[in-house]
Design an enzyme around this catalytic site. Structure first.
Site, mmCIF file in Angstrom:
data_model
loop_
_atom_site.group_PDB
_atom_site.id
_atom_site.type_symbol
_atom_site.label_atom_id
_atom_site.label_comp_id
_atom_site.label_asym_id
_atom_site.label_seq_id
_atom_site.Cartn_x
_atom_site.Cartn_y
_atom_site.Cartn_z
ATOM 1 N N ASP A 36 0.789 -1.244 0.000
ATOM 2 C CA ASP A 36 0.000 0.000 0.000
ATOM 3 C C ASP A 36 0.818 1.290 0.000
ATOM 4 O O ASP A 36 0.439 2.277 0.663
ATOM 5 C CB ASP A 36 -0.953 0.015 1.200
ATOM 6 C CG ASP A 36 -1.966 -1.110 1.150
ATOM 7 O OD1 ASP A 36 -1.937 -1.909 0.199
ATOM 8 O OD2 ASP A 36 -2.788 -1.197 2.087
ATOM 9 N N LYS A 39 -6.727 -4.770 -3.268
ATOM 10 C CA LYS A 39 -7.371 -5.459 -2.157
ATOM 11 C C LYS A 39 -8.418 -4.559 -1.502
ATOM 12 O O LYS A 39 -8.174 -3.375 -1.283
ATOM 13 C CB LYS A 39 -6.320 -5.895 -1.122
ATOM 14 C CG LYS A 39 -5.491 -4.760 -0.516
ATOM 15 C CD LYS A 39 -4.384 -5.324 0.366
ATOM 16 C CE LYS A 39 -3.622 -4.241 1.104
ATOM 17 N NZ LYS A 39 -4.401 -3.557 2.149
ATOM 18 N N LYS A 48 -7.782 -4.848 4.674
ATOM 19 C CA LYS A 48 -6.476 -4.495 5.209
ATOM 20 C C LYS A 48 -5.433 -5.556 4.871
ATOM 21 O O LYS A 48 -4.300 -5.246 4.540
ATOM 22 C CB LYS A 48 -6.580 -4.266 6.717
ATOM 23 C CG LYS A 48 -7.488 -3.078 7.062
ATOM 24 C CD LYS A 48 -7.726 -2.959 8.549
ATOM 25 C CE LYS A 48 -8.570 -1.723 8.862
ATOM 26 N NZ LYS A 48 -9.930 -1.811 8.287
ATOM 27 N N THR A 64 0.308 0.807 6.641
ATOM 28 C CA THR A 64 1.033 1.178 7.849
ATOM 29 C C THR A 64 1.398 -0.091 8.604
ATOM 30 O O THR A 64 0.721 -1.115 8.477
ATOM 31 C CB THR A 64 0.188 2.088 8.761
ATOM 32 O OG1 THR A 64 -1.012 1.415 9.141
ATOM 33 C CG2 THR A 64 -0.137 3.407 8.104
ATOM 34 N N CYS A 105 -2.265 -2.598 7.781
ATOM 35 C CA CYS A 105 -2.221 -3.466 6.595
ATOM 36 C C CYS A 105 -0.993 -4.362 6.557
ATOM 37 O O CYS A 105 -1.072 -5.507 6.097
ATOM 38 C CB CYS A 105 -2.303 -2.609 5.338
ATOM 39 S SG CYS A 105 -3.884 -1.745 5.175
#
Length: 203
Positions: free
Chosen positions: A3, A108, A111, A137, A141
């Site tokens: 992410d 996704k 998370k 973070t 996630c």
């Protein structure tokens, strides 16, 4: 790499709508970049994830959308398009870490990177058994993905200088939880040590 997208790392995205200082995440970018480049150089697969939802938000349950007290919620318009929605500019990986055309990008809705995605199938197809994990973070996630991977039998290594949190104490606590009790979830190390090991450099 989990992410590393504009919605979390740049001003105007989801992270900032929650009242966080997104500048706290940026210091890991050089280490993440070096790690990705090393993996590419060594011919190792690089996988990127992006958290995001369909435009109709059918995959974003109210229990998620209504959490917290942001000034703009998932799906609301923001300076980088609709927040945390697939295909919007804010959902892109930051330019410094942009995937190459042959790298796998997993979108996704949750998370964890395994929930409602094809990640496990892609790993099995590539016969991957060991994961080096970074991104943001740390306590949300990244940790969720690592625990999901551990439950599925993957050996996991969390890169300390390639992950960050809006709350430094949360990052430190996560590192300690991961490696506690003899590495009950996995291990942690620095990207430099990992790269040196992969390159066969002693020390």
């Amino acid at each position: 790499m989990i992410d590393m997208q504009r919605d979390f790392v740049e001003p105007g995205g989801f992270g900032e709508t929650l009242g966080n200082n997104v500048g706290l995440l940026r210091p890991i970018i050089p280490a993440v970049k070096r790690t990705i480049e090393a993996f590419r150089r060594l011919g190792l697969p690089v996988i990127h994830t992006r958290e995001g939802h369909r435009a109709d938000l059918a995959d974003c349950p109210p229990a998620k959308r209504l959490r917290g007290k942001p000034n703009a919620r998932i799906g609301d318009p923001g300076p980088m398009g609709r927040i945390l929605v697939l295909g919007e500019p804010g959902n892109d990986i930051i330019p410094e870490l942009a995937p190459t055309s042959d790298e796998l990008v997993i979108d996704k809705p949750g998370k964890g990177a395994f929930y409602a995605t094809r990640l496990q199938e892609e790993l099995e197809m590539r016969q991957i058994t060991h994961l080096a994990i970074g991104g943001v973070t740390t306590e949300v996630c990244v940790q969720t993905t690592m625990r999901e991977a551990n439950d599925r039998g993957y050996e996991c290594l969390l890169l300390e200088d390639c992950t960050e949190s809006y709350f430094p104490a949360f990052k430190q606590a996560t590192l300690e939880m991961v490696r506690a009790q003899g590495g009950i979830v996995g291990w942690t190390t620095t990207s430099e040590r990992l790269i040196r090991a992969l390159e066969g450099i002693d020390g």
